[in-house]
Motif scaffolding. Structure first.
Motif, PDB file in Angstrom:
ATOM      1  N   SER A  39     -88.760  36.387 -26.178  1.00 47.37           N
ATOM      2  CA  SER A  39     -88.164  35.677 -27.314  1.00 47.37           C
ATOM      3  C   SER A  39     -87.190  34.614 -26.820  1.00 47.37           C
ATOM      4  O   SER A  39     -86.216  34.940 -26.134  1.00 47.37           O
ATOM      5  N   PRO A  40     -87.425  33.328 -27.158  1.00 43.38           N
ATOM      6  CA  PRO A  40     -86.432  32.306 -26.806  1.00 43.38           C
ATOM      7  C   PRO A  40     -85.193  32.464 -27.688  1.00 43.38           C
ATOM      8  O   PRO A  40     -85.312  32.592 -28.902  1.00 43.38           O
ATOM      9  N   SER A  43     -78.353  31.919 -28.654  1.00 41.65           N
ATOM     10  CA  SER A  43     -77.062  32.529 -28.999  1.00 41.65           C
ATOM     11  C   SER A  43     -76.741  33.645 -28.016  1.00 41.65           C
ATOM     12  O   SER A  43     -77.106  34.808 -28.236  1.00 41.65           O
ATOM     13  N   GLY A  56     -81.974  37.422 -34.577  1.00 37.58           N
ATOM     14  CA  GLY A  56     -82.444  37.458 -35.965  1.00 37.58           C
ATOM     15  C   GLY A  56     -83.101  38.794 -36.286  1.00 37.58           C
ATOM     16  O   GLY A  56     -83.818  39.365 -35.453  1.00 37.58           O
ATOM     17  N   THR A  91     -94.097  34.668 -33.117  1.00 36.85           N
ATOM     18  CA  THR A  91     -93.315  35.902 -33.153  1.00 36.85           C
ATOM     19  C   THR A  91     -94.220  37.047 -32.715  1.00 36.85           C
ATOM     20  O   THR A  91     -95.430  37.019 -32.967  1.00 36.85           O
ATOM     21  N   GLY A  92     -93.623  38.019 -32.080  1.00 40.06           N
ATOM     22  CA  GLY A  92     -94.368  39.215 -31.704  1.00 40.06           C
ATOM     23  C   GLY A  92     -94.463  40.199 -32.859  1.00 40.06           C
ATOM     24  O   GLY A  92     -95.007  41.294 -32.718  1.00 40.06           O
ATOM     25  N   LYS A 100     -90.549  33.818 -42.140  1.00 38.56           N
ATOM     26  CA  LYS A 100     -90.984  33.239 -40.859  1.00 38.56           C
ATOM     27  C   LYS A 100     -92.281  32.451 -41.063  1.00 38.56           C
ATOM     28  O   LYS A 100     -92.468  31.388 -40.487  1.00 38.56           O
TER      29      LYS A 100
HETATM   30  C1  LIG Z   1     -84.690  27.246 -27.953  1.00 35.24           C
HETATM   31  C2  LIG Z   1     -84.661  28.288 -29.020  1.00 35.24           C
HETATM   32  C3  LIG Z   1     -83.506  28.988 -29.279  1.00 35.24           C
HETATM   33  C4  LIG Z   1     -83.477  30.012 -30.234  1.00 35.24           C
HETATM   34  N1  LIG Z   1     -82.337  30.735 -30.416  1.00 35.24           N
HETATM   35  C5  LIG Z   1     -82.374  31.845 -31.193  1.00 35.24           C
HETATM   36  C6  LIG Z   1     -81.266  32.727 -31.241  1.00 35.24           C
HETATM   37  O1  LIG Z   1     -80.242  32.518 -30.589  1.00 35.24           O
HETATM   38  N2  LIG Z   1     -81.368  33.845 -31.983  1.00 35.24           N
HETATM   39  C7  LIG Z   1     -82.510  34.138 -32.690  1.00 35.24           C
HETATM   40  O2  LIG Z   1     -82.568  35.189 -33.341  1.00 35.24           O
HETATM   41  N3  LIG Z   1     -83.563  33.314 -32.687  1.00 35.24           N
HETATM   42  C8  LIG Z   1     -83.542  32.188 -31.940  1.00 35.24           C
HETATM   43  N4  LIG Z   1     -84.629  31.373 -31.874  1.00 35.24           N
HETATM   44  C9  LIG Z   1     -85.792  31.706 -32.699  1.00 35.24           C
HETATM   45  C10 LIG Z   1     -86.637  32.822 -32.092  1.00 35.24           C
HETATM   46  O3  LIG Z   1     -87.142  32.429 -30.852  1.00 35.24           O
HETATM   47  C11 LIG Z   1     -87.783  33.158 -33.054  1.00 35.24           C
HETATM   48  O4  LIG Z   1     -87.216  33.853 -34.140  1.00 35.24           O
HETATM   49  C12 LIG Z   1     -88.905  33.958 -32.450  1.00 35.24           C
HETATM   50  O5  LIG Z   1     -89.820  34.254 -33.465  1.00 35.24           O
HETATM   51  C13 LIG Z   1     -88.441  35.233 -31.799  1.00 35.24           C
HETATM   52  O6  LIG Z   1     -89.560  35.887 -31.252  1.00 35.24           O
HETATM   53  P1  LIG Z   1     -89.855  37.430 -31.603  1.00 35.24           P
HETATM   54  O7  LIG Z   1     -89.954  37.540 -33.118  1.00 35.24           O
HETATM   55  O8  LIG Z   1     -91.183  37.716 -30.948  1.00 35.24           O
HETATM   56  O9  LIG Z   1     -88.721  38.206 -31.073  1.00 35.24           O
HETATM   57  C14 LIG Z   1     -84.652  30.308 -30.970  1.00 35.24           C
HETATM   58  C15 LIG Z   1     -85.815  29.573 -30.733  1.00 35.24           C
HETATM   59  C16 LIG Z   1     -85.826  28.580 -29.764  1.00 35.24           C
HETATM   60  C17 LIG Z   1     -87.101  27.821 -29.516  1.00 35.24           C
END
Ligand SMILES: Cc1cc2nc3c(=O)[nH]c(=O)nc-3n(C[C@H](O)[C@H](O)[C@H](O)COP(=O)(O)O)c2cc1C
Length: 205
Positions: A39-40, A43, A56, A91-92, A100
């Motif tokens: 996950s990118p 924060s 999130g 998203t995973g 989303k």
């Molecule tokens: C560069 C970048 C920074 C991000 N920073 C955050 C963050 O700090 N916190 C967060 O919850 N999502 C952040 N996101 C969004 C998550 O990457 C996104 O919700 C993603 O779906 C998470 O993957 P997952 O659902 O597989 O965990 C960011 C995305 C990008 C591209």
């Protein structure tokens, strides 16, 4: 007491986002079947041996950390921004939460394949490290806080267990050379590298 001055060149604004330029990290967490989700995030900040993450609630990362309290915080260099961006629309989490979906996210489990990054075994934790990231931090979740003022995110406190660093960013023993290392910065949804060094603090090596 200081004399107050009027500031003529500011305005009060309501920005949609407030990402004022923090390093990008790639957070690796463990899926229920033992595979790894990437996950990118932007924060995050470090406090001694601890790192605080803002995650999130609708994503896969927080679900994974609640089930399996281990992670790897991979810190990419600016040259990896396109690999990071390849992960951005995914998203995973399956099914993808409605909000989303509205924001253009689709489900993808194979985050390594999508981002063209390479897994490496960790020393202590189960989630793998990302070989291409110059800094890879194995960590254990100490506390997940669900703030009562927001239903959007969790504040996750993790303890650093091992720091892996590429040899070419090191100087001496146990130091990362800031002239050789620089983070990828997320600046109001745009990727930046660092500019030139301006100076150093009094405690710098
Ligand atoms: C560069 C970048 C920074 C991000 N920073 C955050 C963050 O700090 N916190 C967060 O919850 N999502 C952040 N996101 C969004 C998550 O990457 C996104 O919700 C993603 O779906 C998470 O993957 P997952 O659902 O597989 O965990 C960011 C995305 C990008 C591209």
């Amino acid at each position: 007491m200081e004399k107050m001055t009027q500031v003529p060149n500011t305005e009060i604004i309501k920005p949609k986002i407030l990402y004022y330029g923090t390093p990008v990290i790639l957070l690796n967490s463990l899926n229920e079947d033992g595979s790894v989700n990437i996950s990118p995030l932007s924060s995050s900040w470090a406090l001694g041996d601890y790192i605080i993450l803002g995650i999130g609630l609708g994503g896969k990362a927080i679900e994974n950390l609640e089930r399996h309290p281990e992670c790897v915080i991979n810190v990419p260099s600016p040259s990896l921004w396109e690999n990071v961006e390849k992960l951005a629309p995914y998203t995973g989490k399956n099914p993808v939460p409605e909000y989303k979906k509205k924001n253009g996210f689709t489900f993808e489990k194979e985050k390594y394949a999508i981002s063209k990054l390479t897994p490496a075994e960790s020393k202590t934790v189960k989630p793998t490290r990302i070989m291409e990231c110059p800094i890879q931090i194995e960590a254990i979740v100490k506390h997940i806080r669900m703030p009562d003022y927001s239903t959007d995110f969790a504040i996750v406190e993790v303890q650093v267990i091992h720091v892996h660093a590429h040899k070419d960013i090191l100087t001496g023993e146990n130091y990362i050379d800031p002239n050789k290392w620089s983070p990828l910065i997320y600046n109001f949804r745009h990727y930046f590298g660092l500019g030139n060094q301006l100076g150093k603090t009094f405690r710098a090596e």
